[in-house]
Design a protein around this motif. Structure first.
Motif, PDB file in Angstrom:
ATOM      1  N   ILE A  35       0.857  -1.185   0.000  1.00  0.00           N
ATOM      2  CA  ILE A  35       0.000   0.000   0.000  1.00  0.00           C
ATOM      3  C   ILE A  35       0.894   1.236   0.000  1.00  0.00           C
ATOM      4  O   ILE A  35       1.765   1.375   0.860  1.00  0.00           O
ATOM      5  CB  ILE A  35      -0.926   0.014   1.223  1.00  0.00           C
ATOM      6  N   GLN A  36       0.682   2.128  -0.962  1.00  0.00           N
ATOM      7  CA  GLN A  36       1.548   3.304  -1.100  1.00  0.00           C
ATOM      8  C   GLN A  36       1.437   4.278   0.059  1.00  0.00           C
ATOM      9  O   GLN A  36       2.350   5.076   0.275  1.00  0.00           O
ATOM     10  CB  GLN A  36       1.178   4.076  -2.376  1.00  0.00           C
ATOM     11  N   GLY A  72       4.131   8.412  -2.473  1.00  0.00           N
ATOM     12  CA  GLY A  72       3.754   7.084  -2.931  1.00  0.00           C
ATOM     13  C   GLY A  72       4.800   6.401  -3.801  1.00  0.00           C
ATOM     14  O   GLY A  72       4.675   5.218  -4.118  1.00  0.00           O
ATOM     15  N   ALA A  73       5.846   7.121  -4.177  1.00  0.00           N
ATOM     16  CA  ALA A  73       6.849   6.568  -5.093  1.00  0.00           C
ATOM     17  C   ALA A  73       7.685   5.470  -4.451  1.00  0.00           C
ATOM     18  O   ALA A  73       8.201   4.593  -5.153  1.00  0.00           O
ATOM     19  CB  ALA A  73       7.766   7.680  -5.606  1.00  0.00           C
ATOM     20  N   ILE A  74       7.834   5.493  -3.129  1.00  0.00           N
ATOM     21  CA  ILE A  74       8.612   4.453  -2.445  1.00  0.00           C
ATOM     22  C   ILE A  74       7.952   3.089  -2.662  1.00  0.00           C
ATOM     23  O   ILE A  74       8.606   2.110  -3.039  1.00  0.00           O
ATOM     24  CB  ILE A  74       8.730   4.752  -0.942  1.00  0.00           C
ATOM     25  N   GLY A  75       6.656   3.012  -2.440  1.00  0.00           N
ATOM     26  CA  GLY A  75       5.938   1.757  -2.626  1.00  0.00           C
ATOM     27  C   GLY A  75       5.923   1.313  -4.080  1.00  0.00           C
ATOM     28  O   GLY A  75       6.144   0.140  -4.386  1.00  0.00           O
ATOM     29  N   LEU A  76       5.680   2.253  -4.988  1.00  0.00           N
ATOM     30  CA  LEU A  76       5.624   1.908  -6.409  1.00  0.00           C
ATOM     31  C   LEU A  76       6.981   1.397  -6.897  1.00  0.00           C
ATOM     32  O   LEU A  76       7.064   0.390  -7.617  1.00  0.00           O
ATOM     33  CB  LEU A  76       5.186   3.122  -7.221  1.00  0.00           C
ATOM     34  N   THR A  77       8.049   2.063  -6.506  1.00  0.00           N
ATOM     35  CA  THR A  77       9.388   1.650  -6.926  1.00  0.00           C
ATOM     36  C   THR A  77       9.733   0.277  -6.369  1.00  0.00           C
ATOM     37  O   THR A  77      10.353  -0.550  -7.050  1.00  0.00           O
ATOM     38  CB  THR A  77      10.431   2.682  -6.480  1.00  0.00           C
ATOM     39  N   TYR A  78       9.320   0.015  -5.132  1.00  0.00           N
ATOM     40  CA  TYR A  78       9.581  -1.293  -4.533  1.00  0.00           C
ATOM     41  C   TYR A  78       8.910  -2.406  -5.343  1.00  0.00           C
ATOM     42  O   TYR A  78       9.540  -3.421  -5.669  1.00  0.00           O
ATOM     43  CB  TYR A  78       9.082  -1.325  -3.089  1.00  0.00           C
ATOM     44  N   VAL A  79       7.640  -2.216  -5.668  1.00  0.00           N
ATOM     45  CA  VAL A  79       6.917  -3.251  -6.428  1.00  0.00           C
ATOM     46  C   VAL A  79       7.545  -3.429  -7.806  1.00  0.00           C
ATOM     47  O   VAL A  79       7.702  -4.554  -8.285  1.00  0.00           O
ATOM     48  CB  VAL A  79       5.423  -2.900  -6.543  1.00  0.00           C
ATOM     49  N   HIS A  80       7.931  -2.341  -8.423  1.00  0.00           N
ATOM     50  CA  HIS A  80       8.538  -2.431  -9.752  1.00  0.00           C
ATOM     51  C   HIS A  80       9.853  -3.209  -9.717  1.00  0.00           C
ATOM     52  O   HIS A  80      10.241  -3.813 -10.726  1.00  0.00           O
ATOM     53  CB  HIS A  80       8.780  -1.033 -10.326  1.00  0.00           C
ATOM     54  N   GLY A  81      10.524  -3.213  -8.578  1.00  0.00           N
ATOM     55  CA  GLY A  81      11.784  -3.926  -8.455  1.00  0.00           C
ATOM     56  C   GLY A  81      11.647  -5.401  -8.128  1.00  0.00           C
ATOM     57  O   GLY A  81      12.649  -6.126  -8.080  1.00  0.00           O
ATOM     58  N   LEU A 102       5.689  16.046 -12.452  1.00  0.00           N
ATOM     59  CA  LEU A 102       6.236  16.724 -11.282  1.00  0.00           C
ATOM     60  C   LEU A 102       7.681  16.316 -10.985  1.00  0.00           C
ATOM     61  O   LEU A 102       8.231  16.672  -9.948  1.00  0.00           O
ATOM     62  CB  LEU A 102       5.345  16.434 -10.065  1.00  0.00           C
ATOM     63  N   ASN A 103       8.280  15.548 -11.880  1.00  0.00           N
ATOM     64  CA  ASN A 103       9.677  15.112 -11.733  1.00  0.00           C
ATOM     65  C   ASN A 103       9.905  14.316 -10.454  1.00  0.00           C
ATOM     66  O   ASN A 103      10.959  14.427  -9.817  1.00  0.00           O
ATOM     67  CB  ASN A 103      10.640  16.302 -11.780  1.00  0.00           C
ATOM     68  N   ILE A 104       8.922  13.509 -10.067  1.00  0.00           N
ATOM     69  CA  ILE A 104       9.049  12.672  -8.876  1.00  0.00           C
ATOM     70  C   ILE A 104       9.686  11.334  -9.220  1.00  0.00           C
ATOM     71  O   ILE A 104      10.527  10.819  -8.482  1.00  0.00           O
ATOM     72  CB  ILE A 104       7.670  12.473  -8.220  1.00  0.00           C
ATOM     73  N   SER A 105       9.298  10.763 -10.352  1.00  0.00           N
ATOM     74  CA  SER A 105       9.813   9.465 -10.766  1.00  0.00           C
ATOM     75  C   SER A 105       9.615   9.305 -12.267  1.00  0.00           C
ATOM     76  O   SER A 105       8.723   9.926 -12.856  1.00  0.00           O
ATOM     77  CB  SER A 105       9.078   8.339 -10.031  1.00  0.00           C
ATOM     78  N   ARG A 106      10.461   8.480 -12.888  1.00  0.00           N
ATOM     79  CA  ARG A 106      10.278   8.162 -14.294  1.00  0.00           C
ATOM     80  C   ARG A 106       9.239   7.054 -14.483  1.00  0.00           C
ATOM     81  O   ARG A 106       8.801   6.785 -15.602  1.00  0.00           O
ATOM     82  CB  ARG A 106      11.611   7.738 -14.919  1.00  0.00           C
ATOM     83  N   LEU A 107       8.893   6.405 -13.398  1.00  0.00           N
ATOM     84  CA  LEU A 107       7.878   5.358 -13.450  1.00  0.00           C
ATOM     85  C   LEU A 107       6.490   5.960 -13.289  1.00  0.00           C
ATOM     86  O   LEU A 107       6.311   6.977 -12.617  1.00  0.00           O
ATOM     87  CB  LEU A 107       8.101   4.339 -12.328  1.00  0.00           C
ATOM     88  N   ASP A 108       5.507   5.328 -13.883  1.00  0.00           N
ATOM     89  CA  ASP A 108       4.112   5.657 -13.591  1.00  0.00           C
ATOM     90  C   ASP A 108       3.276   4.428 -13.925  1.00  0.00           C
ATOM     91  O   ASP A 108       3.819   3.335 -14.099  1.00  0.00           O
ATOM     92  CB  ASP A 108       3.647   6.928 -14.322  1.00  0.00           C
ATOM     93  N   TYR A 109       1.974   4.580 -14.040  1.00  0.00           N
ATOM     94  CA  TYR A 109       1.120   3.415 -14.227  1.00  0.00           C
ATOM     95  C   TYR A 109       1.238   2.781 -15.616  1.00  0.00           C
ATOM     96  O   TYR A 109       0.712   1.692 -15.840  1.00  0.00           O
ATOM     97  CB  TYR A 109      -0.332   3.766 -13.924  1.00  0.00           C
TER      98      TYR A 109
END
Length: 334
Positions: A35-36, A72-81, A102-109
């Protein structure tokens, strides 16, 4: 058929059988649901409400874990890894659709497959119960009279509070202090404790607090009232010009990595579709002012693309985008 062709064909038979068996066995063990956001927020509450019904349909446990931080990027990056085996689920909300803007992450949905968009909510603007404000108009007037002094609880750039405050700022000056928290739950707790003054949060997260008198609802960020919060005026009652941006709000769903096995994705889709259709879950969502979605795959991708287009360009027009949506090939909403 020559000998080499025959042997090659025979060599492929065990592999095909093994893949078929693995697909039939999924899930063969517990899954991890990341959960993010923190405990007590709208995403967390929605996820924990639907999970028991999904587990019953899936035949395995989903171990839930809050991994907060970075909007929320911590959770998303973890799952992506994690491995692309569909055993690690991402439970999230709308924020990743704005990460690149917003230049938070290069990942998204776009890097994930939407197993199920469970429900969407209407933002509610709430305040500490002892504040003198009784409407959105009162809050805005105070912020304009005391620029840079009133504290808004939020979940960081791209979070619901950030976007809503940006929309309000389109009506005129609206300079406040933003205090970041790891989810709506911690933010709402901070408001009750007097560590922040107001927040825009999902209807599902605030409804019980408002009904219990722990928070004061100033407005629903919508063009019509919510049945779950009788007597609370829509934001357009004070600021009709906000109507062009509505309806708008958060949504809650579950994703796996885009390249997860199709058979595993299909089993998850079916289990979450069953869970989201459960009458108990649907009644809870209705009580909290949420709207059931229960969509997946291409239909969910189309919804996400539309939401991203509308919101990214709102931020661009307000000067809040770090990278233009045009540079990211995000089309203007039609």
């Amino acid at each position: 058929m020559d000998r080499r062709t025959l042997l090659a064909g025979m060599a492929g038979l065990p592999l095909l059988g093994t893949n078929s068996a693995l697909a039939q066995e999924f899930p063969a063990r517990d899954l991890l649901g990341v959960i993010q956001w923190g405990a007590g927020g709208a995403t967390d509450l929605t996820v924990r409400a639907v999970t028991p019904h999904v587990e019953a349909a899936l035949g395995q446990k989903i171990v839930l874990q809050n991994r907060t931080g970075g909007t929320g990027a911590i959770g998303l990056t973890y799952v992506h890894g994690q491995p692309s085996d569909a055993y690690t689920l991402l439970f999230g909300a709308e924020n990743p659709l704005l990460y690149r803007v917003l230049n938070i992450s290069r990942l998204d949905y776009t890097d994930f497959y939407p197993v199920c968009l469970l429900a969407r909510s209407v933002p509610v603007i709430v305040a500490n119960k002892d504040k003198p404000w009784n409407s959105l108009k009162d809050l805005v007037a105070d912020v304009r009279a005391n620029p840079g002094r009133i504290r808004m609880a939020g979940t960081g750039p791209g979070g619901q509070a950030h976007v809503v405050s940006t929309m309000i700022a389109s009506t005129g000056p609206f300079r406040h202090i933003s205090v970041p928290f790891d989810g709506e739950g911690p933010g709402l707790t901070a408001i009750q404790g007097g560590h922040a003054d107001w927040m825009a949060a999902g209807s599902g997260a605030v409804a019980e607090h408002v009904r219990a008198g722990r928070l004061k609802a100033l407005a629903v960020f919508n063009d019509a009232p919510l049945a779950s919060l009788p007597g609370v005026a829509p934001a357009t009652a004070d600021f009709p010009e906000l109507g062009r941006l509505m309806p708008w709000g958060s949504f809650y769903g579950v994703w796996v990595k885009r390249d997860a096995p199709e058979a595993a994705r299909n089993k998850l889709v079916q289990a979450f579709r069953t869970g989201a259709a459960n009458p108990q879950f649907q009644q809870l969502m209705a009580n909290n002012g949420n709207v059931i979605m229960n969509i997946s795959g291409a239909e969910a991708d189309a919804f996400l693309a539309r939401w991203q287009s509308v919101t990214a360009w709102i931020l661009q027009e307000a000067g809040a985008a770090r990278t233009s949506p045009a540079e990211l090939n995000i089309p203007r909403p039609s």
